[in-house]
Write a protein that holds these residues in place. Structure first.
Motif, short mmCIF file in Angstrom:
data_model
loop_
_atom_site.label_atom_id
_atom_site.label_comp_id
_atom_site.label_asym_id
_atom_site.label_seq_id
_atom_site.Cartn_x
_atom_site.Cartn_y
_atom_site.Cartn_z
N THR A 104 -21.01 84.94 -18.80
CA THR A 104 -22.26 84.33 -18.36
C THR A 104 -22.13 82.84 -18.14
O THR A 104 -22.86 82.26 -17.37
N SER A 105 -21.23 82.15 -18.83
CA SER A 105 -21.11 80.71 -18.68
C SER A 105 -19.71 80.26 -19.08
O SER A 105 -18.96 80.99 -19.72
N THR A 106 -19.37 79.04 -18.67
CA THR A 106 -18.07 78.46 -19.00
C THR A 106 -18.14 77.79 -20.36
O THR A 106 -19.02 76.98 -20.62
N SER A 107 -17.21 78.15 -21.24
CA SER A 107 -17.18 77.56 -22.57
C SER A 107 -16.65 76.14 -22.51
O SER A 107 -15.82 75.80 -21.67
N VAL A 108 -17.14 75.31 -23.43
CA VAL A 108 -16.73 73.92 -23.51
C VAL A 108 -16.01 73.69 -24.83
O VAL A 108 -16.42 74.19 -25.88
N TYR A 109 -14.90 72.93 -24.77
CA TYR A 109 -14.09 72.65 -25.95
C TYR A 109 -13.92 71.14 -26.11
O TYR A 109 -13.97 70.39 -25.13
N PHE A 148 -14.61 66.47 -23.67
CA PHE A 148 -15.26 67.77 -23.61
C PHE A 148 -14.76 68.44 -22.34
O PHE A 148 -15.04 67.97 -21.23
N ILE A 149 -14.02 69.52 -22.50
CA ILE A 149 -13.31 70.11 -21.37
C ILE A 149 -13.63 71.60 -21.24
O ILE A 149 -14.06 72.26 -22.18
N SER A 150 -13.42 72.10 -20.03
CA SER A 150 -13.47 73.54 -19.78
C SER A 150 -12.14 73.94 -19.15
O SER A 150 -11.42 73.10 -18.59
N ASP A 151 -11.82 75.20 -19.24
CA ASP A 151 -10.51 75.70 -18.82
C ASP A 151 -10.63 76.44 -17.50
O ASP A 151 -11.38 77.41 -17.39
N GLY A 152 -9.90 75.95 -16.48
CA GLY A 152 -9.91 76.64 -15.20
C GLY A 152 -9.40 78.06 -15.29
O GLY A 152 -9.75 78.92 -14.48
N LEU A 153 -8.56 78.35 -16.29
CA LEU A 153 -8.03 79.70 -16.47
C LEU A 153 -8.93 80.57 -17.35
O LEU A 153 -8.68 81.76 -17.49
N GLU A 154 -9.97 79.96 -17.95
CA GLU A 154 -10.91 80.67 -18.82
C GLU A 154 -10.17 81.38 -19.97
O GLU A 154 -10.51 82.50 -20.36
N LEU A 155 -9.16 80.71 -20.52
CA LEU A 155 -8.38 81.31 -21.60
C LEU A 155 -8.34 80.43 -22.85
O LEU A 155 -7.62 80.73 -23.80
N LEU A 156 -9.10 79.34 -22.85
CA LEU A 156 -9.01 78.40 -23.95
C LEU A 156 -9.58 78.93 -25.25
O LEU A 156 -9.39 78.34 -26.31
N HIS A 157 -10.27 80.05 -25.19
CA HIS A 157 -10.78 80.66 -26.41
C HIS A 157 -9.68 81.39 -27.18
O HIS A 157 -9.86 81.75 -28.35
N THR A 158 -8.54 81.61 -26.52
CA THR A 158 -7.44 82.32 -27.19
C THR A 158 -6.55 81.34 -27.94
O THR A 158 -6.34 80.20 -27.52
N LYS A 159 -6.01 81.79 -29.06
CA LYS A 159 -5.13 80.96 -29.88
C LYS A 159 -3.87 80.58 -29.11
O LYS A 159 -3.38 79.45 -29.21
N GLU A 160 -3.37 81.52 -28.32
CA GLU A 160 -2.14 81.27 -27.57
C GLU A 160 -2.33 80.12 -26.58
O GLU A 160 -1.48 79.23 -26.47
N ARG A 161 -3.46 80.12 -25.85
CA ARG A 161 -3.72 79.06 -24.86
C ARG A 161 -3.93 77.71 -25.56
O ARG A 161 -3.45 76.68 -25.09
N GLN A 162 -4.63 77.71 -26.69
CA GLN A 162 -4.85 76.47 -27.42
C GLN A 162 -3.54 75.87 -27.92
O GLN A 162 -3.28 74.68 -27.79
N GLU A 163 -2.70 76.74 -28.51
CA GLU A 163 -1.43 76.26 -29.02
C GLU A 163 -0.53 75.78 -27.89
O GLU A 163 0.17 74.76 -28.02
N ASP A 164 -0.55 76.50 -26.78
CA ASP A 164 0.27 76.11 -25.63
C ASP A 164 -0.20 74.77 -25.06
O ASP A 164 0.61 73.92 -24.68
N THR A 165 -1.54 74.55 -25.03
CA THR A 165 -2.09 73.29 -24.53
C THR A 165 -1.63 72.12 -25.39
O THR A 165 -1.13 71.11 -24.88
N CYS A 166 -1.79 72.24 -26.71
CA CYS A 166 -1.37 71.16 -27.60
C CYS A 166 0.13 70.94 -27.55
O CYS A 166 0.61 69.79 -27.58
N ARG A 167 0.88 72.02 -27.45
CA ARG A 167 2.33 71.90 -27.40
C ARG A 167 2.77 71.16 -26.14
O ARG A 167 3.64 70.27 -26.18
N ARG A 168 2.18 71.51 -25.01
CA ARG A 168 2.55 70.86 -23.76
C ARG A 168 2.11 69.40 -23.73
O ARG A 168 2.81 68.52 -23.22
N LEU A 169 0.94 69.12 -24.29
CA LEU A 169 0.47 67.73 -24.35
C LEU A 169 1.42 66.89 -25.20
O LEU A 169 1.80 65.78 -24.82
N ASN A 170 1.79 67.39 -26.37
CA ASN A 170 2.71 66.66 -27.23
C ASN A 170 4.08 66.50 -26.59
O ASN A 170 4.72 65.46 -26.72
#
Length: 407
Positions: A104-109, A148-170
């Motif tokens: 129904t809507s885009t999640s914000v993180y 405050f961001i939203s994910d174009g892939l709509e996968l940021l609610h998953t642990k894998e996407r969150q960990e991958d995001t932080c890993r790539r940023l670092n």
């Protein structure tokens, strides 16, 4: 599934650096499809150099040539194809119908950073869209950012996407990234998200007071050279086609031009049945638009045509409103762009503004983004508090005009 993907969206990548890639979309038509496709392509850091869009009202065929913007080295072509597929009716109906019906809507993180280099390019590469940001410089010269961001892939609610995001940023930021935290936005951040920054009445009139006529003089100063360039000639032809109104546009080329045309037509309920967007010649483009009203008829009423052409000129030539003002002892840069009726903002504005300021050697002390509503539309507003630079005195009118021109 792979064969169906290629039948709907195919990408023929350029063989050599700087050579355009050809993006072809072949799918059922829908309102605003051209606008959605252009927005996604721009979000990935591509510049559309040539285009051909046609539809019979039921089926749409789009061919776009695009080149990466300078400095873009790691474009994810597979992800681009998936994002383009996500807005195509054929792909939505056959593959993601069940997923879309439950969304129904885009999640914000909330992405919390403590770092000392620019991170906007990294967020763009990760397909993370900035919804709101607070940037603050600490006394020791480091920067604390709340994105405050939203994910174009709509996968940021998953642990894998969150960990991958932080890993790539670092990994990308290295030692310059001191800390990085990512969490879902809860009710405790409600007041921050809903916070409305104040704008003086004078600045509001300058940014939003010219929404209906390109004949009004914008108080944002442009150099004489840019003032001469920022013109568009539109010729109306209602004789060539029995079912369409032809608009022939001659205007200066600029970033996001095709997107601005498609956005205007989408929000104005104008159907573009054919668009020819040829390559730029000496910095100018000659564009053909065959258009209809929502009911499928050509536009014959002169008053409607005048309003349409006026709106088109305004959206093509002034997609961004820019002003610089003093805020006590500080200098603030305000950049505003109209929000689509669908609620989508303009792609990569934050990134483009920060890059422009960096090229001018101007440092940002703090930044924020919010939405502002007027009687006519909703705007996305970016405020940047700028650090004084002895080599670029911000109190100087010529220096301020240079910043406006660069935007």
């Amino acid at each position: 599934m792979g064969k169906l993907n290629e039948e709907v969206v195919s990408i023929q990548r350029g063989k050599n650096p700087g050579e355009p890639s050809v993006i072809t979309v072949n799918c059922p038509d829908k309102t605003g499809l051209g606008c959605d496709l252009c927005r996604i392509i721009l979000e990935f850091g591509l510049h559309i150099t040539w285009g051909d869009i046609s539809t019979d009202g039921g089926w749409c065929y789009v061919v776009l040539w695009a080149v990466p913007l300078p400095g873009l080295t790691n474009l994810n072509w597979e992800s681009l194809q998936q994002r383009l597929l996500s807005v195509c009716p054929a792909y939505v109906v056959h593959i993601y119908n069940s997923l879309l019906s439950s969304s129904t809507s885009t999640s914000v993180y909330l992405l919390r950073f403590l770092f000392d280099v620019d991170v906007t390019q990294v967020l763009c590469d990760l397909e993370l869209t900035i919804q709101r940001v607070k940037v603050m410089t600490t006394p020791d010269g480091r920067v604390m950012d709340l994105f405050f961001i939203s994910d174009g892939l709509e996968l940021l609610h998953t642990k894998e996407r969150q960990e991958d995001t932080c890993r790539r940023l670092n990994s990308i930021l290295g030692e310059s990234c001191i800390s990085c935290e990512l969490e879902s936005v809860g009710p405790e951040y409600g007041p921050f998200q809903q916070e409305v920054s104040s704008i003086s009445p004078e600045v509001a009139r300058e940014l939003f007071g010219h929404e209906s006529s390109e004949n009004e003089t914008f108080s944002q100063a442009l150099t004489p050279e840019l003032t001469r360039l920022m013109k568009a000639d539109i010729t109306i032809d209602n004789l060539l086609s029995p079912a369409h109104t032809l608009l022939q546009i001659h205007c200066v080329d600029q970033k996001c031009l095709l997107y601005d045309i498609m956005r205007m037509s989408k929000d104005s309920n104008i159907k573009i049945t054919y668009c020819r967007f040829p390559s730029s010649i000496n910095g100018y483009r000659d564009i053909d638009l065959f258009i209809q009203q929502k009911d499928g008829r050509k536009i014959l009423i002169p008053e409607k045509l005048d309003v349409l052409c006026s709106r088109l000129r305004l959206e093509m030539l002034h997609p961004l409103r820019v002003t610089i003002a003093s805020r006590g002892p500080d200098t603030e840069l305000l950049v505003a762009n109209p929000v689509e009726l669908s609620g989508m903002g303009r792609p990569r504005v934050f990134y483009n503004v920060t890059c422009a300021l960096k090229l001018l050697g101007i440092c940002i002390f703090s930044a924020e983004i919010w939405r502002h509503s007027t009687s006519a539309r909703e705007w996305e507003v970016y405020r940047f508090l700028l650090d004084e630079n002895p080599e670029f005195p911000l109190a100087n009118t010529q220096a301020r005009n240079q910043i406006v021109d660069k935007m």
